[in-house]
Design a protein around this motif. Structure first.
Motif, short mmCIF file in Angstrom:
data_model
loop_
_atom_site.label_atom_id
_atom_site.label_comp_id
_atom_site.label_asym_id
_atom_site.label_seq_id
_atom_site.Cartn_x
_atom_site.Cartn_y
_atom_site.Cartn_z
N UNK A 78 0.85 -1.31 -0.13
CA UNK A 78 -0.08 0.00 0.06
C UNK A 78 0.86 1.28 0.09
N UNK A 79 2.18 1.25 0.56
CA UNK A 79 2.90 2.36 0.82
C UNK A 79 3.33 2.72 -0.74
N UNK A 80 3.51 1.76 -1.59
CA UNK A 80 3.87 2.38 -2.98
C UNK A 80 2.88 3.23 -3.44
N UNK A 81 1.85 3.34 -3.08
CA UNK A 81 0.92 4.13 -3.57
C UNK A 81 1.20 5.57 -3.57
N UNK A 82 1.95 5.95 -2.64
CA UNK A 82 2.64 7.36 -2.51
C UNK A 82 3.61 7.87 -3.45
N UNK A 83 4.16 6.96 -4.08
CA UNK A 83 5.26 6.89 -5.16
C UNK A 83 4.85 7.28 -6.59
N UNK A 84 5.64 8.19 -7.09
CA UNK A 84 5.04 8.50 -8.37
C UNK A 84 5.07 7.36 -9.45
N UNK A 85 6.25 6.44 -9.02
CA UNK A 85 6.25 5.38 -10.03
C UNK A 85 5.86 3.91 -9.18
N UNK A 86 4.95 4.19 -8.18
CA UNK A 86 4.74 3.08 -7.23
C UNK A 86 3.85 2.00 -7.95
N UNK A 87 2.90 2.12 -8.84
CA UNK A 87 2.17 1.29 -9.50
C UNK A 87 3.21 0.24 -10.38
N UNK A 88 4.09 1.12 -11.17
CA UNK A 88 4.98 0.14 -11.89
C UNK A 88 5.61 -0.96 -11.03
N UNK A 123 -9.83 3.72 -15.37
CA UNK A 123 -8.23 4.05 -15.50
C UNK A 123 -8.14 5.30 -14.31
N UNK A 124 -8.21 4.80 -12.95
CA UNK A 124 -8.05 5.70 -11.92
C UNK A 124 -7.22 5.15 -10.90
N UNK A 125 -6.39 6.02 -10.31
CA UNK A 125 -5.44 5.48 -9.03
C UNK A 125 -6.21 4.85 -7.89
N UNK A 126 -7.31 5.67 -7.49
CA UNK A 126 -8.04 5.03 -6.37
C UNK A 126 -8.90 3.55 -6.93
N UNK A 127 -9.33 3.59 -8.05
CA UNK A 127 -9.95 2.30 -8.37
C UNK A 127 -8.95 1.32 -8.67
N UNK A 128 -7.39 1.35 -9.10
CA UNK A 128 -6.64 0.62 -8.96
C UNK A 128 -6.26 -0.29 -7.72
N UNK A 129 -5.95 0.79 -7.02
CA UNK A 129 -5.63 0.24 -5.73
C UNK A 129 -6.89 -0.64 -4.88
N UNK A 147 -0.31 7.33 2.31
CA UNK A 147 -0.74 6.96 1.00
C UNK A 147 -0.99 7.69 0.06
N UNK A 148 -1.38 7.06 -1.28
CA UNK A 148 -1.74 8.25 -2.11
C UNK A 148 -2.96 8.95 -1.62
N UNK A 149 -3.08 10.26 -1.74
CA UNK A 149 -4.36 10.98 -1.29
C UNK A 149 -5.53 10.63 -2.37
N UNK A 184 -11.15 15.53 -9.99
CA UNK A 184 -9.98 15.78 -10.47
C UNK A 184 -8.70 15.51 -9.34
N UNK A 185 -9.37 14.65 -8.37
CA UNK A 185 -8.31 14.31 -7.47
C UNK A 185 -7.96 12.67 -7.27
N UNK A 186 -8.50 11.92 -8.11
CA UNK A 186 -8.64 10.44 -7.90
C UNK A 186 -7.79 9.89 -9.00
N UNK A 187 -6.84 10.64 -9.58
CA UNK A 187 -5.71 9.93 -10.60
C UNK A 187 -6.31 9.58 -11.77
N UNK A 188 -7.23 10.09 -12.23
CA UNK A 188 -7.83 9.81 -13.46
C UNK A 188 -7.03 9.70 -14.81
N UNK A 189 -6.85 8.71 -15.35
CA UNK A 189 -5.72 8.36 -16.66
C UNK A 189 -4.44 8.39 -16.15
N UNK A 190 -4.35 8.10 -14.82
CA UNK A 190 -2.80 7.93 -14.40
C UNK A 190 -2.16 6.40 -14.18
N UNK A 191 -2.88 5.44 -14.73
CA UNK A 191 -2.62 4.12 -14.33
C UNK A 191 -2.21 3.44 -15.46
N UNK A 192 -2.92 3.28 -16.48
CA UNK A 192 -2.69 2.64 -17.67
C UNK A 192 -1.48 2.85 -18.37
#
Length: 374
Positions: A204-214, A258-264, A339-341, A360-368
């Motif tokens: 879960x802590x990876x979520x706050x890193x810019x490249x955490x999903x990778x 394709x949203x950060x909150x949905x991914x996690x 964690x990621x906001x 505009x704060x759930x990371x839309x388009x930031x995962x794929x």
């Protein structure tokens, strides 16, 4: 085929009239069909059984469609009790018990669904472009048939999935075939330990890193779990899946949203199936549409596991971020929790059932784009 259908209808009509001996003989020893036969023998409709159990009728339809293969033991006992079915178990000293699985059967589909899926498979390069449409359809069905022979009939894929039209059977089976193909190409570095979830906070802590999903696929691999991303396609309402091949658990995501909150949340939901539901159907797979509310205990457990792992309940219940309209308070809470906001904004939106706020704060388009290699 026609004779079988006539015989099945005759058995059903006889059972409705009180003579269910032929149904019992036909399905002797299959626990799921025992419940179906018991309901018919008692003259109870699916709707009546659902009302008695406090379920939706569609849930009972779903259970019966897969002969109760996806149900948890506790829910099986509950339904058996409602139908007056006595459950017995015995340990045998011989090895005569056998497991029978149909292989090679294709899912239900219509011509339009087949053409739609073929078009997607060709565009994605899953199958090579043949000389004719008929050849393309044959190639696709062979592609599906291979996975069916390996993991069983597509009718078993209902686990964890909300009732869908039959059109989705083929799309789901093709998506699963692609997940299996990608899994076969992976090398899993670690050994899965079903008793060890101590590493999940680090995940879960990876979520706050810019490249955490990778970094997620590598961390899962280090703990013996395969991670597969396979994009959804039109008409397939699946966000994620948890399945197992040769004892190796697989978490697969479609990134339908394709949203950060949905991914996690989806990732943790599928990991919940891996850890909590090893004995409840992961061999055949859980395939989840997380837009729909949970309809059974297994999905509720996975939702709860995901929520509490991302944000511990005891912390969340006391947090002013739950009711705040100010994004700064929510971001400060996420920072304190490391964690990621986007995860917190996503939970706020879900609990308030208002998906217009903080969009505009759930990371839309930031995962794929992090998971797809150019």
């Amino acid at each position: 085929m026609a004779d079988d259908l006539v015989a099945a209808l005759a058995s059903y009509e006889n059972a409705k009239a009180g003579d269910y001996s032929s149904l019992v003989e036909e399905w002797r020893g299959e626990p799921g069909m025992t419940l179906v036969i018991a309901r018919i023998a008692r003259g109870m409709s699916q709707a009546a059984l659902a009302e008695r159990l406090g379920l939706r009728e569609q849930q009972v339809q779903r259970y019966e469609a897969d002969r109760y293969r996806s149900i948890s033991l506790s829910n099986y006992r509950k339904i058996a009790g409602a139908l007056g079915v006595e459950i017995r178990a015995a340990i045998r000293t011989d090895a005569a018990a056998s497991f029978r699985m149909s292989v090679g059967d294709l899912p239900d589909y219509d011509a339009a669904s087949l053409r739609r899926v073929v078009k997607h498979a060709l565009a994605q390069g899953w199958i090579r472009a043949p000389a004719s449409d008929e050849s393309a359809e044959a190639l696709l069905l062979d592609y599906v048939r291979d996975s069916v022979g390996r993991l069983g009939s597509p009718t078993l894929l209902r686990t964890g999935l909300k009732p869908l039209s039959l059109d989705d059977d083929l799309a789901l089976s093709v998506w699963r075939a692609r997940v299996i193909e990608k899994f076969d190409a992976l090398e899993i570095s670690g050994q899965f330990d079903p008793m060890d979830i101590s590493w999940l906070p680090s995940l879960v802590a990876l979520s706050r890193l810019d490249d955490g999903i990778t970094r997620v696929p590598r961390m899962l691999s280090d703990h013996g779990i395969a991670f597969v991303y396979e994009a959804h396609f039109t008409g397939l309402r699946v966000d994620g899946a948890a399945l197992q091949i040769d004892g190796k658990p697989i978490v697969a995501l479609s990134l339908r949203h394709d949203r950060i909150d949905n991914f996690w949340f989806t990732l943790m939901h599928e990991l919940a199936h891996v850890y909590l539901h090893q004995r409840m159907g992961i061999e055949t797979g859980f395939y989840d549409d997380l837009d729909e509310p949970g309809e059974d205990q297994v999905e509720d457990e996975a939702d709860q596991f995901a929520s509490s792992t991302l944000i511990p309940d005891e912390v969340w219940i006391r947090s002013p971020a739950r009711i705040s309209k100010d994004h700064i308070a929510i971001e400060r809470f996420a920072e304190n929790l490391r964690i990621s906001p986007a995860i917190v904004f996503g939970r706020v939106r879900k609990e308030r059932n208002n998906y217009k706020i903080f969009h505009d704060r759930v990371g839309l388009g930031c995962v794929r784009k992090q998971l797809v290699q150019d």
